[in-house]
Design a protein around this motif. Structure first.
Motif, mmCIF file in Angstrom:
data_model
loop_
_atom_site.group_PDB
_atom_site.id
_atom_site.type_symbol
_atom_site.label_atom_id
_atom_site.label_comp_id
_atom_site.label_asym_id
_atom_site.label_seq_id
_atom_site.Cartn_x
_atom_site.Cartn_y
_atom_site.Cartn_z
ATOM 1 N N GLY A 128 0.785 -1.230 0.000
ATOM 2 C CA GLY A 128 0.000 0.000 0.000
ATOM 3 C C GLY A 128 0.811 1.271 0.000
ATOM 4 N N LYS A 129 2.123 1.163 -0.119
ATOM 5 C CA LYS A 129 2.962 2.359 -0.126
ATOM 6 C C LYS A 129 2.997 2.981 -1.521
ATOM 7 C CE LYS A 129 6.224 1.004 3.438
ATOM 8 N NZ LYS A 129 7.663 0.811 3.717
ATOM 9 N N ILE A 130 3.125 4.295 -1.574
ATOM 10 C CA ILE A 130 3.227 4.993 -2.853
ATOM 11 C C ILE A 130 4.660 4.841 -3.359
ATOM 12 C CG2 ILE A 130 3.034 7.216 -4.016
ATOM 13 C CD1 ILE A 130 1.010 8.021 -1.839
ATOM 14 N N ILE A 131 4.800 4.417 -4.607
ATOM 15 C CA ILE A 131 6.129 4.195 -5.190
ATOM 16 C C ILE A 131 6.751 5.551 -5.529
ATOM 17 C CG2 ILE A 131 7.392 3.127 -7.095
ATOM 18 C CD1 ILE A 131 5.178 1.058 -7.268
ATOM 19 N N ILE A 148 -4.084 9.372 -5.071
ATOM 20 C CA ILE A 148 -4.048 8.118 -4.304
ATOM 21 C C ILE A 148 -4.629 8.335 -2.911
ATOM 22 C CG2 ILE A 148 -2.494 6.462 -3.200
ATOM 23 C CD1 ILE A 148 -0.727 6.660 -5.721
ATOM 24 N N LYS A 149 -4.273 9.451 -2.280
ATOM 25 C CA LYS A 149 -4.784 9.734 -0.939
ATOM 26 C C LYS A 149 -6.286 9.988 -0.955
ATOM 27 C CE LYS A 149 -0.406 11.385 0.854
ATOM 28 N NZ LYS A 149 0.374 12.533 1.345
ATOM 29 N N GLN A 150 -6.784 10.670 -1.977
ATOM 30 C CA GLN A 150 -8.226 10.891 -2.099
ATOM 31 C C GLN A 150 -8.952 9.565 -2.322
ATOM 32 O OE1 GLN A 150 -8.405 13.636 -5.352
ATOM 33 N NE2 GLN A 150 -8.551 15.421 -4.021
ATOM 34 N N SER A 151 -8.364 8.712 -3.143
ATOM 35 C CA SER A 151 -8.965 7.422 -3.439
ATOM 36 C C SER A 151 -8.986 6.525 -2.201
ATOM 37 C CB SER A 151 -8.188 6.753 -4.570
ATOM 38 O OG SER A 151 -8.808 5.589 -4.993
ATOM 39 N N ARG A 152 -7.998 6.669 -1.348
ATOM 40 C CA ARG A 152 -7.987 5.912 -0.094
ATOM 41 C C ARG A 152 -9.079 6.398 0.840
ATOM 42 N NH1 ARG A 152 -1.517 6.040 1.135
ATOM 43 N NH2 ARG A 152 -0.943 4.195 -0.041
ATOM 44 N N GLN A 153 -9.307 7.703 0.870
ATOM 45 C CA GLN A 153 -10.303 8.268 1.773
ATOM 46 C C GLN A 153 -11.714 7.788 1.456
ATOM 47 O OE1 GLN A 153 -10.269 10.253 4.569
ATOM 48 N NE2 GLN A 153 -8.074 9.866 4.574
ATOM 49 N N ILE A 154 -12.025 7.595 0.179
ATOM 50 C CA ILE A 154 -13.368 7.127 -0.160
ATOM 51 C C ILE A 154 -13.380 5.619 -0.423
ATOM 52 C CG2 ILE A 154 -14.138 9.358 -1.008
ATOM 53 C CD1 ILE A 154 -13.745 8.329 -3.828
ATOM 54 N N PHE A 190 -5.574 1.385 2.415
ATOM 55 C CA PHE A 190 -4.466 2.058 3.096
ATOM 56 C C PHE A 190 -3.289 1.102 3.252
ATOM 57 C CE2 PHE A 190 -7.696 5.094 4.337
ATOM 58 C CZ PHE A 190 -6.993 6.283 4.310
ATOM 59 N N VAL A 191 -3.588 -0.172 3.507
ATOM 60 C CA VAL A 191 -2.562 -1.197 3.649
ATOM 61 C C VAL A 191 -2.887 -2.330 2.701
ATOM 62 C CG1 VAL A 191 -1.947 -0.664 6.018
ATOM 63 C CG2 VAL A 191 -3.774 -2.265 5.571
ATOM 64 N N GLY A 192 -1.885 -3.126 2.397
ATOM 65 C CA GLY A 192 -2.075 -4.253 1.497
ATOM 66 C C GLY A 192 -2.738 -5.428 2.183
ATOM 67 N N ARG A 193 -2.769 -6.531 1.500
ATOM 68 C CA ARG A 193 -3.366 -7.748 2.060
ATOM 69 C C ARG A 193 -2.465 -8.324 3.146
ATOM 70 N NH1 ARG A 193 -5.065 -10.692 -3.493
ATOM 71 N NH2 ARG A 193 -7.000 -9.568 -3.838
ATOM 72 N N PRO A 194 -3.064 -8.917 4.183
ATOM 73 C CA PRO A 194 -2.221 -9.568 5.197
ATOM 74 C C PRO A 194 -1.564 -10.820 4.643
ATOM 75 C CG PRO A 194 -4.548 -9.859 5.697
ATOM 76 C CD PRO A 194 -4.467 -8.941 4.518
ATOM 77 N N MET A 195 -0.375 -11.128 5.126
ATOM 78 C CA MET A 195 0.403 -12.246 4.612
ATOM 79 C C MET A 195 -0.032 -13.592 5.182
ATOM 80 S SD MET A 195 2.313 -11.149 2.407
ATOM 81 C CE MET A 195 3.844 -10.549 1.840
#
Length: 87
Positions: free
Chosen positions: A48-51, A70-76, A81-86
């Motif tokens: 979920g980190k921005i490259i 990306i931040k706006q898209s996360r808000q809605i 915000f984070v990736g899938r759990p391992m």
């Protein structure tokens, strides 16, 4: 005796990579929009980190626009915000 990467014995490895070009500057039809998570997903990692722009090759202007989108898209809740759990 000498490696192909080094110029002299004990010299630094010099690896030159071709300069990356901003895909948004080249193709003016591409829009950075928070409503298109499929396009924005290319610019975030699995966690979920921005490259950063040194890796993607985008210019500073478009990297700022990407970050905001990306931040706006996360808000809605279009992007996580984070990736899938391992586990």
């Amino acid at each position: 005796m000498y490696n192909n990467r080094t110029q002299q014995a004990g010299g630094k490895n010099r690896f030159y990579q071709r300069r990356k070009v901003c895909r948004f500057c080249v193709d003016k039809d591409l829009n950075i929009d928070y409503k298109t998570p499929k396009a924005l997903r290319q610019f975030i990692t699995e966690r979920g980190k921005i490259i950063p722009r040194r890796i993607t090759g985008t210019c500073a202007k478009h990297q700022r626009q990407l970050t905001v989108a990306i931040k706006q898209s996360r808000q809605i809740a279009l992007l996580p915000f984070v990736g899938r759990p391992m586990y």
